[in-house]
Design a protein around this motif. Structure first.
Motif, PDB file in Angstrom:
ATOM      1  N   GLN A 168       0.845  -1.202   0.000  1.00  0.00           N
ATOM      2  CA  GLN A 168       0.000   0.000   0.000  1.00  0.00           C
ATOM      3  C   GLN A 168       0.880   1.252   0.000  1.00  0.00           C
ATOM      4  O   GLN A 168       1.819   1.358   0.789  1.00  0.00           O
ATOM      5  CB  GLN A 168      -0.897   0.003   1.237  1.00  0.00           C
ATOM      6  N   GLY A 189      -6.503   3.128  -3.770  1.00  0.00           N
ATOM      7  CA  GLY A 189      -6.979   2.131  -4.731  1.00  0.00           C
ATOM      8  C   GLY A 189      -7.139   0.752  -4.132  1.00  0.00           C
ATOM      9  O   GLY A 189      -6.966  -0.237  -4.831  1.00  0.00           O
ATOM     10  N   LEU A 190      -7.488   0.686  -2.850  1.00  0.00           N
ATOM     11  CA  LEU A 190      -7.591  -0.616  -2.182  1.00  0.00           C
ATOM     12  C   LEU A 190      -8.511  -1.559  -2.962  1.00  0.00           C
ATOM     13  O   LEU A 190      -9.656  -1.209  -3.258  1.00  0.00           O
ATOM     14  CB  LEU A 190      -8.136  -0.431  -0.763  1.00  0.00           C
ATOM     15  N   ALA A 191      -8.000  -2.745  -3.258  1.00  0.00           N
ATOM     16  CA  ALA A 191      -8.811  -3.723  -3.985  1.00  0.00           C
ATOM     17  C   ALA A 191      -9.291  -4.799  -3.023  1.00  0.00           C
ATOM     18  O   ALA A 191     -10.464  -4.885  -2.710  1.00  0.00           O
ATOM     19  CB  ALA A 191      -7.987  -4.338  -5.110  1.00  0.00           C
ATOM     20  N   ALA A 226       8.366   4.098  -5.131  1.00  0.00           N
ATOM     21  CA  ALA A 226       7.017   3.507  -5.148  1.00  0.00           C
ATOM     22  C   ALA A 226       5.967   4.269  -4.346  1.00  0.00           C
ATOM     23  O   ALA A 226       4.790   4.218  -4.668  1.00  0.00           O
ATOM     24  CB  ALA A 226       7.090   2.071  -4.654  1.00  0.00           C
ATOM     25  N   GLY A 276      -3.100  12.447 -12.609  1.00  0.00           N
ATOM     26  CA  GLY A 276      -4.552  12.421 -12.715  1.00  0.00           C
ATOM     27  C   GLY A 276      -5.222  13.534 -11.935  1.00  0.00           C
ATOM     28  O   GLY A 276      -4.609  14.568 -11.639  1.00  0.00           O
ATOM     29  N   SER A 277      -6.482  13.292 -11.587  1.00  0.00           N
ATOM     30  CA  SER A 277      -7.287  14.352 -10.990  1.00  0.00           C
ATOM     31  C   SER A 277      -6.839  14.715  -9.580  1.00  0.00           C
ATOM     32  O   SER A 277      -6.997  15.861  -9.165  1.00  0.00           O
ATOM     33  CB  SER A 277      -8.753  13.931 -10.982  1.00  0.00           C
ATOM     34  N   VAL A 320      -2.855  10.901  -4.916  1.00  0.00           N
ATOM     35  CA  VAL A 320      -2.803   9.499  -5.369  1.00  0.00           C
ATOM     36  C   VAL A 320      -1.340   9.085  -5.575  1.00  0.00           C
ATOM     37  O   VAL A 320      -0.500   9.885  -5.983  1.00  0.00           O
ATOM     38  CB  VAL A 320      -3.627   9.359  -6.682  1.00  0.00           C
ATOM     39  N   TYR A 327      -0.772   4.242  -9.671  1.00  0.00           N
ATOM     40  CA  TYR A 327      -1.623   4.855 -10.708  1.00  0.00           C
ATOM     41  C   TYR A 327      -1.068   4.514 -12.094  1.00  0.00           C
ATOM     42  O   TYR A 327      -1.794   4.117 -13.001  1.00  0.00           O
ATOM     43  CB  TYR A 327      -1.638   6.365 -10.468  1.00  0.00           C
ATOM     44  N   ARG A 339       0.448  -5.184 -12.562  1.00  0.00           N
ATOM     45  CA  ARG A 339       0.790  -4.450 -11.340  1.00  0.00           C
ATOM     46  C   ARG A 339       1.071  -5.380 -10.152  1.00  0.00           C
ATOM     47  O   ARG A 339       1.877  -6.278 -10.233  1.00  0.00           O
ATOM     48  CB  ARG A 339      -0.343  -3.473 -11.039  1.00  0.00           C
ATOM     49  N   GLY A 340       0.356  -5.146  -9.043  1.00  0.00           N
ATOM     50  CA  GLY A 340       0.665  -5.820  -7.775  1.00  0.00           C
ATOM     51  C   GLY A 340       0.470  -7.322  -7.785  1.00  0.00           C
ATOM     52  O   GLY A 340       0.963  -8.013  -6.890  1.00  0.00           O
ATOM     53  N   ALA A 384       6.675  -3.052  -7.345  1.00  0.00           N
ATOM     54  CA  ALA A 384       7.575  -2.046  -7.909  1.00  0.00           C
ATOM     55  C   ALA A 384       8.215  -1.276  -6.763  1.00  0.00           C
ATOM     56  O   ALA A 384       7.532  -0.894  -5.808  1.00  0.00           O
ATOM     57  CB  ALA A 384       6.794  -1.099  -8.815  1.00  0.00           C
ATOM     58  N   PHE A 394      -9.790   2.001 -11.639  1.00  0.00           N
ATOM     59  CA  PHE A 394     -11.075   2.431 -11.081  1.00  0.00           C
ATOM     60  C   PHE A 394     -11.870   1.238 -10.534  1.00  0.00           C
ATOM     61  O   PHE A 394     -13.075   1.355 -10.318  1.00  0.00           O
ATOM     62  CB  PHE A 394     -11.876   3.199 -12.143  1.00  0.00           C
ATOM     63  N   TYR A 403     -12.416  -0.723  -7.383  1.00  0.00           N
ATOM     64  CA  TYR A 403     -12.118  -0.612  -5.959  1.00  0.00           C
ATOM     65  C   TYR A 403     -12.916  -1.624  -5.143  1.00  0.00           C
ATOM     66  O   TYR A 403     -14.055  -1.956  -5.479  1.00  0.00           O
ATOM     67  CB  TYR A 403     -12.527   0.765  -5.421  1.00  0.00           C
TER      68      TYR A 403
HETATM   69  C1  LIG Z   1      -9.821  10.645  -5.400  1.00  0.00           C
HETATM   70  C2  LIG Z   1      -9.259   9.714  -6.451  1.00  0.00           C
HETATM   71  C3  LIG Z   1      -8.923  10.221  -7.699  1.00  0.00           C
HETATM   72  C4  LIG Z   1      -8.413   9.380  -8.688  1.00  0.00           C
HETATM   73  N1  LIG Z   1      -8.108   9.877  -9.914  1.00  0.00           N
HETATM   74  C5  LIG Z   1      -7.630   9.065 -10.887  1.00  0.00           C
HETATM   75  C6  LIG Z   1      -7.326   9.544 -12.202  1.00  0.00           C
HETATM   76  O1  LIG Z   1      -7.507  10.726 -12.502  1.00  0.00           O
HETATM   77  N2  LIG Z   1      -6.863   8.662 -13.113  1.00  0.00           N
HETATM   78  C7  LIG Z   1      -6.635   7.347 -12.820  1.00  0.00           C
HETATM   79  O2  LIG Z   1      -6.172   6.601 -13.680  1.00  0.00           O
HETATM   80  N3  LIG Z   1      -6.886   6.869 -11.583  1.00  0.00           N
HETATM   81  C8  LIG Z   1      -7.401   7.689 -10.631  1.00  0.00           C
HETATM   82  N4  LIG Z   1      -7.688   7.180  -9.398  1.00  0.00           N
HETATM   83  C9  LIG Z   1      -7.442   5.774  -9.164  1.00  0.00           C
HETATM   84  C10 LIG Z   1      -6.001   5.564  -8.701  1.00  0.00           C
HETATM   85  O3  LIG Z   1      -5.110   5.862  -9.720  1.00  0.00           O
HETATM   86  C11 LIG Z   1      -5.793   4.114  -8.328  1.00  0.00           C
HETATM   87  O4  LIG Z   1      -6.715   3.755  -7.349  1.00  0.00           O
HETATM   88  C12 LIG Z   1      -4.369   3.854  -7.844  1.00  0.00           C
HETATM   89  O5  LIG Z   1      -4.155   2.465  -7.777  1.00  0.00           O
HETATM   90  C13 LIG Z   1      -4.144   4.439  -6.467  1.00  0.00           C
HETATM   91  O6  LIG Z   1      -2.809   4.233  -6.116  1.00  0.00           O
HETATM   92  P1  LIG Z   1      -2.331   4.436  -4.619  1.00  0.00           P
HETATM   93  O7  LIG Z   1      -0.921   4.027  -4.548  1.00  0.00           O
HETATM   94  O8  LIG Z   1      -2.674   5.821  -4.250  1.00  0.00           O
HETATM   95  O9  LIG Z   1      -3.293   3.429  -3.839  1.00  0.00           O
HETATM   96  P2  LIG Z   1      -3.012   2.094  -3.009  1.00  0.00           P
HETATM   97  O10 LIG Z   1      -4.351   1.730  -2.472  1.00  0.00           O
HETATM   98  O11 LIG Z   1      -1.907   2.255  -2.049  1.00  0.00           O
HETATM   99  O12 LIG Z   1      -2.630   1.013  -4.090  1.00  0.00           O
HETATM  100  C14 LIG Z   1      -3.590   0.577  -5.013  1.00  0.00           C
HETATM  101  C15 LIG Z   1      -3.228  -0.765  -5.611  1.00  0.00           C
HETATM  102  O13 LIG Z   1      -1.968  -0.702  -6.233  1.00  0.00           O
HETATM  103  C16 LIG Z   1      -1.132  -1.777  -5.820  1.00  0.00           C
HETATM  104  N5  LIG Z   1       0.185  -1.227  -5.526  1.00  0.00           N
HETATM  105  C17 LIG Z   1       0.468  -0.200  -4.686  1.00  0.00           C
HETATM  106  N6  LIG Z   1       1.792   0.001  -4.654  1.00  0.00           N
HETATM  107  C18 LIG Z   1       2.342  -0.914  -5.478  1.00  0.00           C
HETATM  108  C19 LIG Z   1       3.678  -1.215  -5.850  1.00  0.00           C
HETATM  109  N7  LIG Z   1       4.711  -0.536  -5.362  1.00  0.00           N
HETATM  110  N8  LIG Z   1       3.893  -2.231  -6.725  1.00  0.00           N
HETATM  111  C20 LIG Z   1       2.852  -2.948  -7.215  1.00  0.00           C
HETATM  112  N9  LIG Z   1       1.569  -2.701  -6.898  1.00  0.00           N
HETATM  113  C21 LIG Z   1       1.323  -1.692  -6.035  1.00  0.00           C
HETATM  114  C22 LIG Z   1      -1.753  -2.333  -4.551  1.00  0.00           C
HETATM  115  O14 LIG Z   1      -1.632  -3.719  -4.577  1.00  0.00           O
HETATM  116  C23 LIG Z   1      -3.166  -1.886  -4.607  1.00  0.00           C
HETATM  117  O15 LIG Z   1      -3.965  -2.924  -5.142  1.00  0.00           O
HETATM  118  C24 LIG Z   1      -8.212   8.009  -8.409  1.00  0.00           C
HETATM  119  C25 LIG Z   1      -8.559   7.498  -7.145  1.00  0.00           C
HETATM  120  C26 LIG Z   1      -9.088   8.327  -6.175  1.00  0.00           C
HETATM  121  C27 LIG Z   1      -9.497   7.747  -4.858  1.00  0.00           C
END
Ligand SMILES: Cc1cc2nc3c(=O)[nH]c(=O)nc-3n(C[C@H](O)[C@H](O)[C@H](O)COP(=O)(O)OP(=O)(O)OC[C@H]3O[C@@H](n4cnc5c(N)ncnc54)[C@H](O)[C@@H]3O)c2cc1C
Length: 416
Positions: free
Chosen positions: A56, A61-63, A93, A114-115, A119, A124, A175-176, A181, A371, A373
């Motif tokens: 995390q 982007g919690l799945a 990362a 992104g937006s 994030v 992403y 990805r994960g 990464a 997207f 979640y």
């Molecule tokens: C308010 C909001 C706005 C958003 N806007 C956009 C947008 O404009 N465009 C878009 O494309 N997406 C958008 N998203 C979606 C976002 O890009 C994804 O949810 C992204 O995965 C979030 O990454 P995180 O590291 O912040 O989240 P985390 O919840 O920490 O990680 C999400 C997922 O990525 C995996 N992951 C995390 N770190 C790693 C790593 N180092 N190696 C491998 N896997 C990993 C995890 O297993 C987990 O499943 C948005 C989400 C939110 C909540």
């Protein structure tokens, strides 16, 4: 030896909780990684004890939440280095987009963010990345030069299109589920300002005005619309604009004729682009689902007319998103719209399923991994984030790189 946090620790909750609060990881052991070596140690520990691994960065982007096992948090693995000569950034990362945006701006450059700047940039990007400049430059994943990745055997790889090419291909989309990464090398683009902001309207019909206006916009225009319930009980329509071409005022004049309540669209520095969508920044419990559409006829817009309690967001895709640049697993390049809804709270109200059913006629049948979640990130939905042949190749590579399915607390790629 890498630091470890157990459930008895005072900082256990603050370390495991992220932005999404409808569910959360509850691991037996957290490795708060500061270096790639910490990630290797955490994975080796998990492999030796046959424990599943979750990772995390920010929790946007919690799945699939972990119950037990190991959680690697990357918030402290967050350095960003920009090389203005190669127009690239080396991002660790856990770095959020905000850090990358600030570092790139110093050199007159911008990332394909992104937006929401909070994030995580790496996750992403590995999940595709549909950004503010998406129709001009395509997916963020299409602009990755190298991925430093730790695989389930605890080994580090530098995966590029020419070296460990299968791993590079699979990480960009898979990805994960494929590996963790530790950093990415990404391209930056020469953008310092854009014509952007939001127009807020009092009527639902503004969505139709936006839809009709799209027929005349070039690829330099990336826009979206949101219908948002306000605290005063009214719903308002927000059109979000990000434009990289000339004479934006003329281009959006047809929208302005519908008399917006507020209008913030003007030339802004890329560092101010969080104001375009104004996404919520506080952690919350919510459910979000989406449908990818081939087209957006007026009937599809009407599906949202009477949805009074949820947020509706429609993003205009197409343009450069349709054209791959480097080989990767990103799918659904035929989608022209992403139609999403967000409801507050941990439960999944029927509006999610009803909306998907109502849109089925225009759906591509696919989903965008970024997207998907929580409750909607089912293995069946994840499968549709990829073209069928791509998914089969990902399954084979999953078996190669993670045969014991150590990385299962994420968007699941099923084994062969
Ligand atoms: C308010 C909001 C706005 C958003 N806007 C956009 C947008 O404009 N465009 C878009 O494309 N997406 C958008 N998203 C979606 C976002 O890009 C994804 O949810 C992204 O995965 C979030 O990454 P995180 O590291 O912040 O989240 P985390 O919840 O920490 O990680 C999400 C997922 O990525 C995996 N992951 C995390 N770190 C790693 C790593 N180092 N190696 C491998 N896997 C990993 C995890 O297993 C987990 O499943 C948005 C989400 C939110 C909540």
């Amino acid at each position: 030896m890498a630091r470890r946090i157990t459930p008895e620790s005072d900082i256990y909750d603050s370390e495991r909780l992220g932005y999404q609060r409808s569910s959360s990881h509850k691991p037996d052991l957290i490795f708060p990684a500061e270096t790639a070596a910490d990630v290797r140690e955490a994975v080796a520990h998990a492999a030796a004890h046959d424990l599943p691994v979750a990772v995390q960065a920010t929790g946007h982007g919690l799945a699939r939440a972990a119950e037990g096992g190991v959680l690697i948090t990357t918030g402290r693995l967050n350095a960003v280095h920009v090389n203005p000569q190669t127009r690239t950034a080396h991002i660790e990362a856990g770095a959020p987009w905000s850090t990358v945006i600030e570092a790139a701006a110093v050199h007159g450059l911008a990332p394909l963010s992104g937006s929401a700047p909070a994030v995580g940039a790496a996750s992403y990007t590995l999940g595709g990345g549909i950004g503010l400049m998406a129709r001009t430059y395509g997916y963020a994943a299409d602009h990755v030069r190298a991925v430093d990745v730790v695989t389930a055997d605890g080994e580090s790889h530098v995966a590029t299109p020419d070296h460990d090419a299968d791993l590079y291909w699979a990480m960009l989309g898979g990805r994960g589920a494929i590996g963790i990464a530790t950093s990415l090398e990404i391209d930056l683009v020469p953008v310092t300002t854009l014509y952007g902001g939001a127009l807020l309207f009092d009527t639902f019909d503004a969505v139709h005005a936006w839809r009709e206006w799209l027929a005349h916009v070039p690829e330099e225009m990336t826009s979206s619309v949101a219908v948002i319930p306000f605290p005063d009980g009214r719903r308002r329509t927000q059109v979000r604009i990000a434009y990289l071409g000339e004479d934006g005022d003329s281009l959006i004049a047809p929208l302005r004729r519908h008399q917006p309540l507020t209008d913030t669209v003007k030339d802004i520095p890329y560092t101010a682009t969080a104001t375009i969508h104004n996404d919520p920044t506080e952690p919350a419990a919510y459910q979000s689902s989406h449908t990818l559409l081939r087209e957006l006829p007026a009937e599809a817009v009407e599906v949202a007319r009477n949805q009074t309690t949820n947020v509706v967001e429609i993003r205009h895709l197409g343009g450069a998103l349709s054209r791959p640049v480097r080989p990767n697993a990103i799918g659904n390049r035929d989608a022209h719209f992403l139609y999403g809804i967000v409801t507050r709270g941990p439960e999944v109200p029927p509006v999610h399923e009803k909306t998907a059913e109502a849109l089925e006629e225009w759906s591509t049948g696919g989903h965008a991994l970024n997207f998907l979640y929580a409750a909607h990130a089912t293995p069946e939905a994840v499968r549709t984030a990829f073209d069928p042949e791509t998914y089969q190749r990902l399954r084979a590579l999953k078996a190669t790189y993670d045969p014991a399915d150590l990385f299962r607390h994420t968007h699941v790629i099923e084994g062969p």
